[in-house]
Design a protein around this motif. Structure first.
Motif, PDB file in Angstrom:
ATOM      1  N   LYS A   1      49.160  28.035  29.031  1.00 41.53           N
ATOM      2  CA  LYS A   1      49.234  29.179  29.933  1.00 41.53           C
ATOM      3  C   LYS A   1      49.311  30.455  29.112  1.00 41.53           C
ATOM      4  O   LYS A   1      49.663  30.421  27.928  1.00 41.53           O
ATOM      5  CB  LYS A   1      50.444  29.062  30.856  1.00 41.53           C
ATOM      6  CG  LYS A   1      51.771  28.952  30.132  1.00 41.53           C
ATOM      7  CD  LYS A   1      52.912  28.744  31.130  1.00 41.53           C
ATOM      8  CE  LYS A   1      54.255  28.619  30.399  1.00 41.53           C
ATOM      9  NZ  LYS A   1      55.370  28.396  31.346  1.00 41.53           N
ATOM     10  N   PRO A   2      48.961  31.604  29.702  1.00 38.82           N
ATOM     11  CA  PRO A   2      48.991  32.863  28.945  1.00 38.82           C
ATOM     12  C   PRO A   2      50.395  33.141  28.401  1.00 38.82           C
ATOM     13  O   PRO A   2      51.399  32.953  29.090  1.00 38.82           O
ATOM     14  CB  PRO A   2      48.592  33.910  29.991  1.00 38.82           C
ATOM     15  CG  PRO A   2      47.812  33.150  31.014  1.00 38.82           C
ATOM     16  CD  PRO A   2      48.469  31.792  31.077  1.00 38.82           C
ATOM     17  N   VAL A   3      50.436  33.576  27.148  1.00 40.94           N
ATOM     18  CA  VAL A   3      51.711  33.911  26.519  1.00 40.94           C
ATOM     19  C   VAL A   3      51.526  35.155  25.662  1.00 40.94           C
ATOM     20  O   VAL A   3      50.406  35.527  25.316  1.00 40.94           O
ATOM     21  CB  VAL A   3      52.245  32.751  25.634  1.00 40.94           C
ATOM     22  CG1 VAL A   3      52.562  31.529  26.477  1.00 40.94           C
ATOM     23  CG2 VAL A   3      51.266  32.415  24.524  1.00 40.94           C
ATOM     24  N   LYS A   4      52.648  35.774  25.329  1.00 45.45           N
ATOM     25  CA  LYS A   4      52.654  36.869  24.359  1.00 45.45           C
ATOM     26  C   LYS A   4      53.220  36.333  23.055  1.00 45.45           C
ATOM     27  O   LYS A   4      54.271  35.686  23.038  1.00 45.45           O
ATOM     28  CB  LYS A   4      53.522  38.032  24.856  1.00 45.45           C
ATOM     29  CG  LYS A   4      52.805  39.011  25.760  1.00 45.45           C
ATOM     30  CD  LYS A   4      52.057  40.062  24.948  1.00 45.45           C
ATOM     31  CE  LYS A   4      51.537  41.158  25.886  1.00 45.45           C
ATOM     32  NZ  LYS A   4      50.810  42.200  25.134  1.00 45.45           N
ATOM     33  N   TRP A   5      52.505  36.557  21.965  1.00 48.18           N
ATOM     34  CA  TRP A   5      52.979  36.131  20.654  1.00 48.18           C
ATOM     35  C   TRP A   5      52.917  37.323  19.709  1.00 48.18           C
ATOM     36  O   TRP A   5      51.847  37.786  19.362  1.00 48.18           O
ATOM     37  CB  TRP A   5      52.120  34.971  20.121  1.00 48.18           C
ATOM     38  CG  TRP A   5      52.495  34.560  18.729  1.00 48.18           C
ATOM     39  CD1 TRP A   5      53.525  33.751  18.360  1.00 48.18           C
ATOM     40  CD2 TRP A   5      51.845  34.968  17.502  1.00 48.18           C
ATOM     41  NE1 TRP A   5      53.560  33.631  16.989  1.00 48.18           N
ATOM     42  CE2 TRP A   5      52.542  34.360  16.436  1.00 48.18           C
ATOM     43  CE3 TRP A   5      50.739  35.787  17.219  1.00 48.18           C
ATOM     44  CZ2 TRP A   5      52.176  34.544  15.102  1.00 48.18           C
ATOM     45  CZ3 TRP A   5      50.380  35.972  15.889  1.00 48.18           C
ATOM     46  CH2 TRP A   5      51.088  35.353  14.848  1.00 48.18           C
ATOM     47  N   GLN A   6      54.081  37.843  19.353  1.00 47.09           N
ATOM     48  CA  GLN A   6      54.192  38.983  18.447  1.00 47.09           C
ATOM     49  C   GLN A   6      53.242  40.121  18.843  1.00 47.09           C
ATOM     50  O   GLN A   6      52.580  40.718  18.006  1.00 47.09           O
ATOM     51  CB  GLN A   6      53.942  38.534  17.010  1.00 47.09           C
ATOM     52  CG  GLN A   6      54.970  37.531  16.520  1.00 47.09           C
ATOM     53  CD  GLN A   6      54.997  37.375  15.019  1.00 47.09           C
ATOM     54  OE1 GLN A   6      54.817  38.342  14.283  1.00 47.09           O
ATOM     55  NE2 GLN A   6      55.239  36.168  14.543  1.00 47.09           N
ATOM     56  N   GLY A   7      53.204  40.381  20.141  1.00 48.73           N
ATOM     57  CA  GLY A   7      52.383  41.477  20.649  1.00 48.73           C
ATOM     58  C   GLY A   7      50.948  41.099  20.965  1.00 48.73           C
ATOM     59  O   GLY A   7      50.201  41.918  21.515  1.00 48.73           O
ATOM     60  N   VAL A   8      50.543  39.880  20.638  1.00 53.99           N
ATOM     61  CA  VAL A   8      49.184  39.414  20.916  1.00 53.99           C
ATOM     62  C   VAL A   8      49.154  38.735  22.285  1.00 53.99           C
ATOM     63  O   VAL A   8      49.996  37.880  22.579  1.00 53.99           O
ATOM     64  CB  VAL A   8      48.707  38.415  19.841  1.00 53.99           C
ATOM     65  CG1 VAL A   8      47.299  37.914  20.162  1.00 53.99           C
ATOM     66  CG2 VAL A   8      48.747  39.062  18.466  1.00 53.99           C
ATOM     67  N   GLN A   9      48.200  39.110  23.109  1.00 60.26           N
ATOM     68  CA  GLN A   9      48.019  38.452  24.394  1.00 60.26           C
ATOM     69  C   GLN A   9      47.195  37.182  24.164  1.00 60.26           C
ATOM     70  O   GLN A   9      46.006  37.249  23.843  1.00 60.26           O
ATOM     71  CB  GLN A   9      47.299  39.385  25.372  1.00 60.26           C
ATOM     72  CG  GLN A   9      47.129  38.801  26.775  1.00 60.26           C
ATOM     73  CD  GLN A   9      46.354  39.731  27.697  1.00 60.26           C
ATOM     74  OE1 GLN A   9      46.008  40.854  27.321  1.00 60.26           O
ATOM     75  NE2 GLN A   9      46.078  39.262  28.903  1.00 60.26           N
ATOM     76  N   VAL A  10      47.824  36.036  24.309  1.00 55.29           N
ATOM     77  CA  VAL A  10      47.167  34.758  24.035  1.00 55.29           C
ATOM     78  C   VAL A  10      46.733  34.125  25.349  1.00 55.29           C
ATOM     79  O   VAL A  10      47.560  33.866  26.233  1.00 55.29           O
ATOM     80  CB  VAL A  10      48.102  33.810  23.264  1.00 55.29           C
ATOM     81  CG1 VAL A  10      47.369  32.517  22.910  1.00 55.29           C
ATOM     82  CG2 VAL A  10      48.630  34.487  22.001  1.00 55.29           C
TER      83      VAL A  10
END
Length: 419
Positions: A37-46
């Motif tokens: 599912k969509p996540v935020k990783w260190q400011g990156v929209q994954v």
């Protein structure tokens, strides 16, 4: 800028540069099948996507590799089209194209600049193919044909690449001249602030035994224990190593699968095949000093390198393992194969010792000599770390070069896809 990252195992090689690009104010979006599912990783929209379709049962074996890349490329294309429908228009795309995901992205965004992580171009000549005579291909006279088809993914990307980046000179130089001229050599980098010696390091192994710098620890690492990384050579040297070094503790990391070469015969693993081959030559008492740790978290890997008295690294002429540079950064005393990728980062007698890949007797002799020579181990270990800090330090060397490459890509005229 708006930057799209593509990696089947995100963050992969973008682990360090992606957060920096976010900090610089760029909008960073990543497409990957790794998350659900969509996540935020260190400011990156994954953003996740699913790989659809299945490999054909009766496809010609030379095409099966490309079919898997086509399935990934088509699935990533569908995800890119959905992203485009939401109004996302990247200025550039950074992709590891080795699995095929980026095959059709220029068809979605022809105006985007495409920067590719160029890991390897497959070559049919020796020593790239036929390096290890123990594992001949079934039809050697057809190898050039098979390898040419294995490069279909590379060849199709050569038509759309704007700039490439490759971690070592050896890897970059496998690419043809028309491809190579677009590739800059910049390593992923070693975070030498974290990857460093630790006199107080401790490593728990089998049976609750805790190893420290006071112990005679010999280490060996593969992502998966397989011939491409010399596992068979090391295992055949193991009985004599244990016999001649009664205090040695041998610690090995690596999974049971295959990362690069051919799979083991059906129902077997390379790990067990070579355990079975040598186990009868090793007493139970000596075998208790051999520790297979499997795959471990990164902090445990570092502890292993920090307690290592001598680290053995063997490889075919292939992609250089990150673990070699990381072990050098920990001031390990290195004994490695004298293969081309190793000789790019290791200098005989200065930052390590080298031995013929196939010569297990020389491996044993030189390893014993190294274990008996603390002055040489200390000198080479310190020189190895200094070399890594000077040429491969993440913050001071590699990240600035990577950002310079991104800036160059931003000024490059994008190439449109061709028929």
């Amino acid at each position: 800028m708006k930057i799209l990252l593509i990696h089947q195992n995100f963050p992969g090689q973008y682990k360090h540069i992606a957060p920096v690009l976010v900090q610089m104010g760029h909008q960073i979006v990543a497409l990957t099948p790794k998350v659900d599912k969509p996540v935020k990783w260190q400011g990156v929209q994954v953003i996740p996507y699913k790989i659809t379709g299945a490999s054909s049962r009766d496809i010609h074996p030379w095409l099966s590799d490309f079919e898997t890349k086509l399935l990934r490329g088509h699935s990533c294309y569908a995800a890119a089209m959905a992203l485009k429908a939401q109004g996302f228009e990247p200025d550039m795309i950074l992709a590891h194209h080795g699995w095929g995901e980026s095959l059709f992205l220029k068809d979605v965004w022809p105006g985007a600049r495409l920067g590719l992580y160029c890991e390897l171009y497959h070559l049919s000549a020796q020593p790239f193919l036929g390096f290890d005579p123990e594992f001949p291909t079934p039809a050697a006279e057809q190898d050039a044909l098979r390898i040419r088809l294995k490069n279909l993914n590379n060849r199709l990307h050569s038509e759309v690449i704007d700039l490439g980046i490759s971690p070592t000179q050896f890897q970059a130089d496998t690419f043809p001249d028309h491809y190579r001229k677009r590739i800059t050599v910049v390593h992923d980098g070693v975070n030498t602030e974290d990857v460093k010696p630790d006199p107080a390091a401790r490593l728990e192994v089998t049976g609750g035994l805790v190893l420290t710098r006071d112990d005679e620890v010999v280490t060996f690492i593969n992502r998966n224990l397989e011939p491409y990384r010399g596992y068979h050579i090391f295992m055949r040297a193991l009985p004599e190593i244990l016999k001649r070094r009664p205090e040695a503790q041998v610690v090995m990391l690596g999974g049971d699968d295959v990362s690069y070469g051919a799979r083991a015969p059906k129902g077997k693993t390379w790990k067990q095949i070579y355990i079975d081959e040598v186990r009868g030559q090793i007493s139970d008492e000596d075998w208790a000093r051999v520790h297979f740790l499997g795959r471990v978290p990164y902090d445990r890997f570092l502890s292993m390198m920090q307690v290592s008295r001598a680290h053995v690294y063997l490889t075919y002429p292939f992609v250089l393992s990150w673990s070699l540079l990381e072990s050098m950064a920990c001031e390990s005393a290195i004994l490695a194969s004298d293969t081309a990728p190793v000789k790019e980062v290791l200098t005989e007698g200065e930052t390590g010792w080298m031995v013929d890949f196939f010569d297990k007797d020389a491996l044993v002799d030189r390893l014993c000599d190294l274990l008996d020579d603390p002055e040489t181990r200390t000198r080479m270990g310190k020189a190895a770390r200094e070399f890594v800090v000077e040429h491969y330090d993440l913050r001071k060397v590699c990240l600035p070069k990577q950002l310079k490459w991104v800036e160059k890509l931003s000024r490059t005229e994008p190439r449109a896809p061709t028929d």
